[in-house]
Design a protein around this motif. Structure first.
Motif, PDB file in Angstrom:
ATOM      1  N   GLU A 169      44.495  50.866  46.812  1.00  0.00           N
ATOM      2  CA  GLU A 169      45.792  51.816  46.770  1.00  0.00           C
ATOM      3  C   GLU A 169      46.913  50.899  46.171  1.00  0.00           C
ATOM      4  OE1 GLU A 169      48.656  53.862  50.025  1.00  0.00           O
ATOM      5  OE2 GLU A 169      46.630  54.859  49.441  1.00  0.00           O
ATOM      6  N   LEU A 170      46.874  49.543  46.572  1.00  0.00           N
ATOM      7  CA  LEU A 170      47.859  48.646  45.893  1.00  0.00           C
ATOM      8  C   LEU A 170      47.373  48.482  44.405  1.00  0.00           C
ATOM      9  CD1 LEU A 170      49.972  46.360  46.772  1.00  0.00           C
ATOM     10  CD2 LEU A 170      48.097  44.845  46.905  1.00  0.00           C
ATOM     11  N   GLU A 223      46.099  50.776  42.571  1.00  0.00           N
ATOM     12  CA  GLU A 223      46.379  52.041  41.981  1.00  0.00           C
ATOM     13  C   GLU A 223      47.790  51.808  41.563  1.00  0.00           C
ATOM     14  OE1 GLU A 223      45.117  55.094  44.226  1.00  0.00           O
ATOM     15  OE2 GLU A 223      42.972  54.721  43.981  1.00  0.00           O
ATOM     16  N   THR A 224      48.556  51.376  42.302  1.00  0.00           N
ATOM     17  CA  THR A 224      49.965  51.489  42.239  1.00  0.00           C
ATOM     18  C   THR A 224      50.284  50.586  41.176  1.00  0.00           C
ATOM     19  OG1 THR A 224      50.344  49.872  44.181  1.00  0.00           O
ATOM     20  CG2 THR A 224      50.834  52.115  44.392  1.00  0.00           C
ATOM     21  N   GLN A 263      49.739  51.649  37.511  1.00  0.00           N
ATOM     22  CA  GLN A 263      50.637  52.452  37.030  1.00  0.00           C
ATOM     23  C   GLN A 263      51.853  51.879  36.323  1.00  0.00           C
ATOM     24  OE1 GLN A 263      51.417  54.946  40.326  1.00  0.00           O
ATOM     25  NE2 GLN A 263      49.602  56.061  40.313  1.00  0.00           N
ATOM     26  N   LYS A 264      51.917  50.525  37.087  1.00  0.00           N
ATOM     27  CA  LYS A 264      52.990  49.876  36.360  1.00  0.00           C
ATOM     28  C   LYS A 264      52.836  48.762  35.484  1.00  0.00           C
ATOM     29  CE  LYS A 264      56.531  49.350  39.070  1.00  0.00           C
ATOM     30  NZ  LYS A 264      57.543  48.400  39.760  1.00  0.00           N
TER      31      LYS A 264
END
Lengths: 677, 220
Positions: free
Chosen positions: A394-395, A397-398, A401-402
């Motif tokens: 999850e980390l 994935e975030t 996005q950045k």
């Protein structure tokens, strides 16, 4: 939950469950715990399996089915089962009878509570064996009131801080750290100053002396380990220690907690806490499905308070006596105690949702007694490993996005999670024979060795890269070598080269390849050091080093106030630019001949002191560097893609400057460029 | 703490839960989620405390993670709005967590910005850096919030300080907010001058104006 079973009218099921329970209870009693048989059983039917991964799901489902089957079978089968169960019970009882003499023998060997209390005060003891610990657990269960003197010793010894304090070498370590002056801003320091006045004021701890002690400890820790730095919440923990310990003792205990008791990434990037949140939520779901469902329906996420508990180790917003009690258990039992306590509190709160009464210490003890049998340390580590990829995914994935630049940071954290922090790892010392050698060296000494490997002068008060990087950038991590280095990590290891323009698949492939290498490296390096100025200037590092030292010592005032030192940590590009500027400024400095002479004298002295062995090591490492590493291309390649102007500077930098170029002119040029930027 | 039951109906046993939603659907009370953000030490917790409890606590501790308050606001026309106020930590380390913290649809981590109807972005008039940082916070809101018409307010706290301690003038703050087309308030949590009540009253009425009743349900 069991009440539910009884109410459902299936008393047979209840009996079976009880039987099963009893059987499973017998082998558990290994930790010298003896608890009243509580009737908290798991009802798998009501388990919400959403957040478990598929494998676990299947396992549990199959168990579920089996259980259901057993209840749905015909009466005859049931009777037969009951008979066999009764037989098993008999067998068990016999087994227990045969086991009993052994158990009593054990008791004779075990340490009584009085002995344990005596050992707590005994100053010569700096390590508690398992038996003492079990006696202490007994004391804890009986709600024995430790006085502050006993508690101080208890925390010191159990955390391993006493061992650190007893070694002469590490005694000065704190003093050195405290006196180490940093001339550059660090966001952590501001945060510490902000939080000082906001710490435990309700306890009347507002004397200036107390605050300065607290500040010293927190600031020293930032200096000691910039990769962890300071995290809000630490102030509560340290303040807690300061109430019963001296400054240095508190510091040592604090470092022990962070570096050896808690998982490594608890405060670095907080992934550890996120994982533990997940683990705890799993347990809430498992042990208190009703409550979990309730929280789910009202859409209240328990992570809100769990986060606070874990960050502050319960030393915030909880009754003072209970805080101490929790800390005792935490030191006796390690990080699994956090789960016991959390579940115990939630378990008690569950009752309190309907009837209001204050939360008492006795409730905590009862709760922990009930809980600790179900929450096993091994299972926690297992769950941590299970949830780590989920959280990390999850980390990731975030981060995907950045900006892409953050990827490197993430990888770095992933990398570091595989290793132990070097200092204060008594667990690690116990594991590894070679590492015993480390334990007798203090941190400073070890750093010196490291600096030797990287051609830095250990005599120098501030290492070049430490000066520019370690304390500037909180994310900066450093290598500590466990054994002799035979491999090196490239400086751009974690930052995929931007020139290559790789797809995400390719990057992934690259990472996977790297992972294999990381495993190999595991034995050799404990922590990674990111970048060195010296190695960037490998071909002329000695000259560069000299210039840097010259600027630092002779022209410190003007040098440290250069705009290039105003590094914006959040902006990677400006950071790189600043670094380049710094390198350039240093490179075109002219060193006074007097200074060179003095330095050479010093060097000769240290050279004579260093043993032949270390010289050989040096040579070996040098060979390896020459064989394995080209001059770190990370900076030059990356910045060439920035602009042609940058490239010019690059070229300038890598060609040796004529020494008559006046540094002032260069500096003014850089300043002009920065302003235009 | 504010109870959201509109007509003082006898509370259900589950009322002790911090967020009681099921019971209130029948009462048709509107809900709005407000997040308090800003640099560390600008006084976010104090603002929340002044608003909720009407007092100022000198011994406030630094917030870890986030904490949560709720209060009912009643309007002149007799309707009321229940504000869920999320008080966040401004610390650097938790900012690093921001992408996780504020992420939409996160399974593992509470998402503070999710479904937030309004955001109160705070700075301290004694700290000019905190004013500069407001832009970063606004960016974060844009990045992680999922309600497009989220109401944003700029608040300069600690207006009670002496002129000598002041680093940001009232004009400066006003101009800053004007340039970004945001409402501006200067408040003091220390003084009981009604500035904070005014802030939340205006915020609540604006929320009521810009959101329909269906949108004002609490999905925390």
């Amino acid at each position: 939950m069991l009440d539910k079973n009884i109410k459902s009218g299936d008393s047979y099921k209840f009996k079976l469950l009880k039987l099963k329970k009893f059987q499973s209870e017998v082998p558990i009693d290994e930790d010298a715990f003896k608890f009243p048989s509580t009737n908290t059983n798991l009802t798998y039917n009501s388990l919400d399996l959403r957040q478990l991964d598929n494998e676990n799901k299947k396992k549990l489902e199959s168990r579920d089915k089996e259980e259901l089957k057993s209840f749905q079978t015909t009466r005859g089968q049931r009777e037969r089962k009951a008979i066999s169960a009764a037989r098993k019970l008999q067998e068990m009882e016999e087994r227990i009878r045969t086991l009993k003499p052994k158990a009593s023998l054990k008791k004779k060997n075990s340490i009584t509570q009085d002995d344990a209390l005596r050992m707590i005060i005994d100053r010569d003891i700096n390590y508690f064996s398992k038996k003492v610990k079990s006696a202490l657990t007994q004391l804890w269960n009986d709600d024995y009131q430790f006085n502050s003197r006993q508690r101080r010793r208890l925390w010191l010894v159990l955390s391993g801080a006493q061992q650190q304090l007893s070694s002469k070498l590490s005694q000065d370590n704190y003093k050195n750290l405290k006196n180490l002056k940093l001339r550059y801003p660090n966001p952590c320091f501001n945060q510490i100053d902000l939080d000082l006045k906001r710490t435990q004021m309700d306890l009347g701890l507002r004397s200036d002396n107390f605050l300065s002690q607290l500040r010293n400890i927190l600031v020293s820790y930032v200096k000691r380990n910039p990769s962890i730095g300071y995290c809000q919440g630490m102030n509560f923990i340290v303040a807690k220690f300061l109430t019963i310990m001296s400054e240095q003792e508190s510091f040592e205990t604090f470092t022990q907690i962070i570096e050896s008791i808690l998982p490594i990434d608890y405060y670095t990037n907080m992934v550890g806490i996120l994982i533990d949140q997940k683990v705890l939520k799993y347990y809430i779901q498992d042990l208190m499905p009703q409550l979990f469902e309730h929280l789910d329906t009202i859409k209240f996420d328990p992570s809100l308070f769990i986060f606070q508990w874990f960050v502050c180790l319960f030393s915030n917003n909880i009754n003072y006596d209970i805080q101490n009690k929790i800390m005792d258990l935490f030191f006796i039992k390690g990080s699994k105690a956090l789960f016991w306590v959390s579940i115990a509190i939630i378990y008690n709160l569950k009752q309190q949702l309907l009837e209001s009464s204050d939360f008492q210490t006795s409730q905590l003890i009862d709760g922990v007694k009930k809980v600790c049998r179900f929450v096993k340390g091994k299972r926690i580590t297992q769950l941590r490993e299970e949830f780590r990829p989920l959280v990390e995914k999850e980390l990731q994935e975030t981060i995907d996005q950045k900006e892409t630049l953050n990827q490197g940071q993430y990888l770095k954290f992933q990398f570091i999670n595989r290793f132990y922090l070097y200092p204060g790892l008594h667990k690690f010392y116990n594991l590894n024979e070679n590492s015993q050698q480390l334990s007798c060296q203090n941190v400073e000494q070890f750093n010196n060795k490291l600096f030797n490997y990287f051609h830095c002068d250990p005599k120098w008060p501030v290492c070049l890269y430490d000066y520019t990087y370690k304390n500037k950038i909180p994310n900066y991590l450093c290598f500590k070598i466990a054994s002799e280095l035979t491999q090196f990590i490239k400086t751009d290891y974690f930052y995929p080269n931007q020139n290559e323009n790789l797809d995400s698949d390719q990057i992934l492939q690259k990472i996977l390849n790297e992972e294999l290498k990381l495993k190999e490296l595991k034995d050799q390096i404990l922590i990674e050091r990111n970048e060195h100025m010296c190695t960037n200037q490998y071909d002329s590092h000695q000259e560069f080093e000299m210039k840097f030292k010259y600027l630092l010592s002779e022209k410190c005032e003007s040098f440290s106030h250069l705009p290039s030192f105003q590094i914006n940590i959040n902006d990677q590009m400006s950071m790189l630019r600043c670094k380049e500027d710094l390198i350039m400024i240093v490179s075109c400095t002219q060193v006074e001949p007097d200074f060179i002479r003095k330095q050479k004298e010093k060097e000769n002295q240290s050279y004579q002191i260093s043993t032949r062995e270390s010289q050989m090591n040096k040579q070996r490492i040098k060979d390896i560097i020459l064989r394995n590493i080209e001059i770190p291309p990370s900076l030059s390649k990356r910045s060439t893609s920035v602009s042609s102007g940058e490239r010019m500077i690059e070229i300038l930098r890598f060609k040796s400057y004529p020494s008559n170029v006046k540094s002032e002119i260069m500096i003014s040029k850089i300043r002009a460029r920065q302003q235009s930027c | 703490m504010g109870n959201c039951n509109k007509k003082g109906k006898p509370s259900r046993p589950s009322v002790r839960d911090p967020i009681n939603i099921r019971g209130d659907k029948e009462n048709k009370v509107s809900y709005a989620k407000v997040v308090l953000i800003g640099n560390s030490g600008v006084g976010k917790t104090s603002i929340a405390q002044r608003f909720i409890e009407g007092k100022f606590d000198e011994n406030n501790k630094n917030t870890v993670g986030a904490s949560y308050f709720q209060k009912n606001i009643s309007f002149k026309d007799g309707s009321s709005l229940c504000l869920y106020i999320w008080d966040t930590a401004g610390g650097e380390k938790f900012q690093a967590l921001a992408p996780l913290y504020y992420r939409v649809k996160s399974k593992y981590i509470i998402n503070i910005f999710q479904n937030a109807h309004a955001a109160v972005v705070c700075y301290s008039v004694t700290d000019d850096d905190s004013l500069k940082q407001i832009d970063t916070w606004l960016n974060k809101l844009d990045e992680h919030g999922n309600i497009a018409k989220m109401i944003k307010v700029v608040v300069g706290n600690k207006s009670d300080v002496d002129k000598s301690e002041r680093r940001v003038d009232l004009k400066e703050g006003k101009l800053f907010a004007q340039q970004r087309d945001l409402p501006f308030f200067e408040t003091s949590a220390l003084l009981n001058d009604g500035s904070i009540d005014e802030l939340f009253q205006k915020l609540a009425s604006q929320i009521k104006q810009s959101f329909t009743k269906e949108e004002l349900h609490a999905t925390v």
